[in-house]
Enzyme design. Sequence first.
Site, PDB file in Angstrom:
ATOM      1  N   SER A 155       0.772  -1.124   0.051  1.00 25.37           N
ATOM      2  CA  SER A 155      -0.107  -0.029  -0.061  1.00 25.37           C
ATOM      3  C   SER A 155       0.882   1.157   0.099  1.00 25.37           C
ATOM      4  O   SER A 155       1.794   1.282   0.560  1.00 25.37           O
ATOM      5  CB  SER A 155      -0.972   0.113   1.244  1.00 25.37           C
ATOM      6  OG  SER A 155      -1.498  -1.205   1.239  1.00 25.37           O
TER       7      SER A 155
HETATM    8  N1  SAM Z   1      -0.811  -5.160   4.038  1.00 24.78           N
HETATM    9  C1  SAM Z   1      -0.001  -5.319   2.874  1.00 24.78           C
HETATM   10  C2  SAM Z   1       1.417  -4.732   2.715  1.00 24.78           C
HETATM   11  O1  SAM Z   1       1.930  -3.932   3.891  1.00 24.78           O
HETATM   12  O2  SAM Z   1       2.244  -5.174   1.993  1.00 24.78           O
HETATM   13  C3  SAM Z   1      -0.642  -5.074   1.728  1.00 24.78           C
HETATM   14  C4  SAM Z   1      -1.803  -5.863   1.198  1.00 24.78           C
HETATM   15  S1  SAM Z   1      -2.234  -5.839  -0.212  1.00 24.78           S
HETATM   16  C5  SAM Z   1      -2.944  -4.379  -0.754  1.00 24.78           C
HETATM   17  C6  SAM Z   1      -3.651  -7.038  -0.066  1.00 24.78           C
HETATM   18  C7  SAM Z   1      -3.206  -8.313   0.462  1.00 24.78           C
HETATM   19  O3  SAM Z   1      -4.396  -8.967   0.760  1.00 24.78           O
HETATM   20  C8  SAM Z   1      -2.879  -9.183  -0.773  1.00 24.78           C
HETATM   21  O4  SAM Z   1      -1.611  -9.648  -0.547  1.00 24.78           O
HETATM   22  C9  SAM Z   1      -3.975 -10.211  -1.054  1.00 24.78           C
HETATM   23  O5  SAM Z   1      -3.271 -11.463  -1.398  1.00 24.78           O
HETATM   24  C10 SAM Z   1      -4.471 -10.417   0.386  1.00 24.78           C
HETATM   25  N2  SAM Z   1      -5.656 -11.096   0.679  1.00 24.78           N
HETATM   26  C11 SAM Z   1      -6.832 -10.783  -0.187  1.00 24.78           C
HETATM   27  N3  SAM Z   1      -7.749 -11.495   0.335  1.00 24.78           N
HETATM   28  C12 SAM Z   1      -7.379 -12.314   1.386  1.00 24.78           C
HETATM   29  C13 SAM Z   1      -7.893 -13.126   2.495  1.00 24.78           C
HETATM   30  N4  SAM Z   1      -9.131 -13.615   2.206  1.00 24.78           N
HETATM   31  N5  SAM Z   1      -7.171 -13.321   3.566  1.00 24.78           N
HETATM   32  C14 SAM Z   1      -5.952 -12.927   3.410  1.00 24.78           C
HETATM   33  N6  SAM Z   1      -5.265 -12.172   2.705  1.00 24.78           N
HETATM   34  C15 SAM Z   1      -6.283 -11.609   1.497  1.00 24.78           C
END
Ligand code: SAM
Length: 218
Positions: free
Chosen positions: A66
């Site tokens: 992000s």
């Molecule tokens: N917080 C992260 C960072 O600091 O790098 C960025 C997150 S990224 C915008 C969103 C993440 O949510 C992705 O890696 C995606 O694979 C994960 N994601 C999506 N659905 C999910 C779920 N049901 N459970 C866990 N992770 C999930």
Amino acid sequence: MSGKSYTEHSISLRNLINLIRSMGTISERTISAIESVPRHLFVTEALWHKAYEDMTLPTSDGQTISQPTIVARMTELLDVQSGMKVLEIGTGSGYQGAILAQLTKNVFTIERIGSLAAKARQRFRELGLNTVICREGDGTKGIPDKAPFDRIIVTAGAPVVPDSLLEQLAMNGKMVIPTGPREGQVLERYTKTATGIVHEQFEPLLFVPLIGDEGWKQ
Ligand code: SAM
């Protein structure tokens, strides 16, 4: 290769911190947590030259790390105090999790893509953040065996707030989550009180989708 020296990273980090401070809404506690985490270590070396710009950057598997001002805003809204138990949904690169770990030693983070979870675990280890527990799985269902959580942060866009996450929020607990259509969400905060859930809405933003049983279908 980025060609950037350690000093150049420090200068870029200082500029980013100045930008975050200029937002005027972020506490020194949050700023200091962000300042402690070298963002370039959470992206591939080819992106090091962009690591301290205020932009979303790609991780592997088509996911993202992000934008720093959004990380600052969400961290501030989450209001983590020392000793609190925090759950992050969407570990991604591990960057947000590493920032949460500066604020409390009790952080759980869950990621649905195994390779991202593995890489994040390695980064936590390399940075000495041994108290962060990173699981692989569907975070829309939370982590029932570790609930309740004082704070929950969802770093992917949800169609609606997953019921399981609301259930796993402690009394007086807060959850920060982007919700709305896939094309654009609104940042929201839910606070569990003795008389019910308090719901606040903030600015629009755009996150990759939260995919799972209580999120979007693939
Ligand atoms: N917080 C992260 C960072 O600091 O790098 C960025 C997150 S990224 C915008 C969103 C993440 O949510 C992705 O890696 C995606 O694979 C994960 N994601 C999506 N659905 C999910 C779920 N049901 N459970 C866990 N992770 C999930």
